[in-house]
Design a protein around this motif. Structure first.
Motif, mmCIF file in Angstrom:
data_model
loop_
_atom_site.group_PDB
_atom_site.id
_atom_site.type_symbol
_atom_site.label_atom_id
_atom_site.label_comp_id
_atom_site.label_asym_id
_atom_site.label_seq_id
_atom_site.Cartn_x
_atom_site.Cartn_y
_atom_site.Cartn_z
ATOM 1 N N GLN A 17 -2.160 -8.950 -81.384
ATOM 2 C CA GLN A 17 -3.379 -9.723 -81.126
ATOM 3 C C GLN A 17 -4.416 -8.804 -80.487
ATOM 4 O OE1 GLN A 17 -0.820 -12.974 -79.010
ATOM 5 N NE2 GLN A 17 -2.934 -13.713 -79.100
ATOM 6 N N ALA A 18 -5.690 -9.189 -80.631
ATOM 7 C CA ALA A 18 -6.803 -8.543 -79.934
ATOM 8 C C ALA A 18 -7.765 -9.657 -79.530
ATOM 9 C CB ALA A 18 -7.484 -7.517 -80.828
ATOM 10 N N GLU A 19 -7.926 -9.848 -78.229
ATOM 11 C CA GLU A 19 -8.728 -10.957 -77.696
ATOM 12 C C GLU A 19 -9.934 -10.408 -76.940
ATOM 13 O OE1 GLU A 19 -8.115 -14.066 -78.414
ATOM 14 O OE2 GLU A 19 -6.155 -13.730 -79.333
ATOM 15 N N LEU A 20 -11.069 -10.321 -77.599
ATOM 16 C CA LEU A 20 -12.265 -9.750 -76.998
ATOM 17 C C LEU A 20 -12.745 -10.558 -75.796
ATOM 18 C CD1 LEU A 20 -14.494 -7.635 -77.079
ATOM 19 C CD2 LEU A 20 -15.718 -9.112 -78.694
ATOM 20 N N ASN A 21 -12.745 -11.872 -75.887
ATOM 21 C CA ASN A 21 -13.286 -12.730 -74.829
ATOM 22 C C ASN A 21 -12.239 -13.012 -73.758
ATOM 23 O OD1 ASN A 21 -15.892 -12.957 -75.982
ATOM 24 N ND2 ASN A 21 -15.018 -14.330 -77.501
ATOM 25 N N TYR A 22 -11.869 -11.963 -73.053
ATOM 26 C CA TYR A 22 -10.868 -12.031 -71.993
ATOM 27 C C TYR A 22 -11.282 -11.031 -70.932
ATOM 28 C CZ TYR A 22 -6.207 -12.695 -70.010
ATOM 29 O OH TYR A 22 -5.160 -13.024 -69.191
ATOM 30 N N VAL A 23 -10.759 -11.165 -69.745
ATOM 31 C CA VAL A 23 -11.170 -10.312 -68.631
ATOM 32 C C VAL A 23 -10.811 -8.843 -68.851
ATOM 33 C CG1 VAL A 23 -10.932 -9.942 -66.155
ATOM 34 C CG2 VAL A 23 -10.985 -12.266 -67.068
ATOM 35 N N GLY A 24 -9.745 -8.558 -69.551
ATOM 36 C CA GLY A 24 -9.364 -7.175 -69.823
ATOM 37 C C GLY A 24 -7.912 -6.920 -69.504
ATOM 38 N N SER A 25 -7.274 -5.979 -70.218
ATOM 39 C CA SER A 25 -5.887 -5.603 -69.971
ATOM 40 C C SER A 25 -5.118 -5.525 -71.284
ATOM 41 C CB SER A 25 -5.190 -6.610 -69.058
ATOM 42 O OG SER A 25 -5.151 -7.870 -69.695
ATOM 43 N N ILE A 26 -3.811 -5.318 -71.160
ATOM 44 C CA ILE A 26 -2.907 -5.397 -72.307
ATOM 45 C C ILE A 26 -1.767 -6.337 -71.926
ATOM 46 C CG2 ILE A 26 -1.676 -3.290 -71.611
ATOM 47 C CD1 ILE A 26 -1.102 -2.828 -74.637
ATOM 48 N N THR A 27 -1.495 -7.294 -72.777
ATOM 49 C CA THR A 27 -0.360 -8.201 -72.593
ATOM 50 C C THR A 27 0.806 -7.629 -73.387
ATOM 51 O OG1 THR A 27 -1.880 -10.076 -72.428
ATOM 52 C CG2 THR A 27 0.446 -10.576 -72.856
ATOM 53 N N ILE A 28 1.954 -7.451 -72.710
ATOM 54 C CA ILE A 28 3.140 -6.858 -73.338
ATOM 55 C C ILE A 28 4.332 -7.771 -73.109
ATOM 56 C CG2 ILE A 28 4.691 -4.862 -73.392
ATOM 57 C CD1 ILE A 28 2.422 -3.192 -72.153
ATOM 58 N N ASP A 29 5.117 -7.990 -74.161
ATOM 59 C CA ASP A 29 6.375 -8.742 -74.072
ATOM 60 C C ASP A 29 7.166 -8.236 -72.859
ATOM 61 O OD1 ASP A 29 9.205 -9.314 -74.387
ATOM 62 O OD2 ASP A 29 8.874 -9.668 -76.515
ATOM 63 N N GLN A 30 7.601 -9.166 -72.027
ATOM 64 C CA GLN A 30 8.310 -8.792 -70.805
ATOM 65 C C GLN A 30 9.610 -8.031 -71.078
ATOM 66 O OE1 GLN A 30 8.504 -11.914 -67.927
ATOM 67 N NE2 GLN A 30 9.516 -10.615 -66.418
ATOM 68 N N ASP A 31 10.253 -8.265 -72.213
ATOM 69 C CA ASP A 31 11.450 -7.488 -72.561
ATOM 70 C C ASP A 31 11.107 -6.003 -72.695
ATOM 71 O OD1 ASP A 31 13.160 -9.682 -72.587
ATOM 72 O OD2 ASP A 31 13.005 -9.972 -74.758
ATOM 73 N N LEU A 32 9.976 -5.709 -73.343
ATOM 74 C CA LEU A 32 9.548 -4.320 -73.482
ATOM 75 C C LEU A 32 9.164 -3.732 -72.129
ATOM 76 C CD1 LEU A 32 7.376 -4.612 -76.721
ATOM 77 C CD2 LEU A 32 9.641 -3.565 -76.512
ATOM 78 N N MET A 33 8.484 -4.527 -71.311
ATOM 79 C CA MET A 33 8.112 -4.064 -69.980
ATOM 80 C C MET A 33 9.343 -3.689 -69.163
ATOM 81 S SD MET A 33 5.076 -6.749 -68.947
ATOM 82 C CE MET A 33 5.100 -6.226 -67.230
ATOM 83 N N ASP A 34 10.322 -4.580 -69.171
ATOM 84 C CA ASP A 34 11.551 -4.325 -68.401
ATOM 85 C C ASP A 34 12.259 -3.074 -68.896
ATOM 86 O OD1 ASP A 34 11.013 -6.635 -66.966
ATOM 87 O OD2 ASP A 34 12.582 -7.827 -67.930
ATOM 88 N N ALA A 35 12.363 -2.940 -70.210
ATOM 89 C CA ALA A 35 13.057 -1.789 -70.782
ATOM 90 C C ALA A 35 12.370 -0.481 -70.398
ATOM 91 C CB ALA A 35 13.146 -1.923 -72.303
#
Length: 116
Positions: A17-35
């Motif tokens: 996804q790419a959401e222009l109308n948002y405050v900013g950042s990257i959303t990442i699946d928590q499984d990937l974050m944990d790994a």
């Protein structure tokens, strides 16, 4: 001396996804974050393999098990859904410790899921 080194890397994830109308950042699946041992609000550097863009932002936890990789805010203009990214986090260590450190490397499948 303290140097900055690669702490962890998520290699070749696909933008979902790419959401222009948002405050900013990257959303990442928590499984990937944990790994990758990346936590919410941590600064990451991102390389877009499709267009060569390189940028920094911070991480937001995505829903676990979804494979979400969503660029939010202005950085959404630097990607398209389907682009392949490398997401890297860095840390600072004394040089002698840095010589012994081994970064965490995560290689997800084509659906941004952890390989079993």
């Amino acid at each position: 001396m303290i140097i900055e080194i690669l702490k962890s890397k998520i290699h070749r994830v696909k933008v979902t996804q790419a959401e222009l109308n948002y405050v900013g950042s990257i959303t990442i699946d928590q499984d990937l974050m944990d790994a990758a041992q990346i936590i919410a609000n941590e600064k990451v550097q991102i390389v877009n393999n499709n267009n060569g863009e390189r940028f920094e932002t911070y991480v937001i936890k995505g829903e676990r098990g979804t494979g979400i990789v969503c660029l939010n805010g202005a950085v959404a203009r630097k990607v398209q859904v389907g682009d392949i990214l490398i997401i890297m986090s860095f840390g600072s260590l004394p040089i002698e410790e840095a010589k012994k450190y081994h970064p965490v490397l995560v290689f997800p499948d084509d659906n941004n899921r952890l390989l079993k």
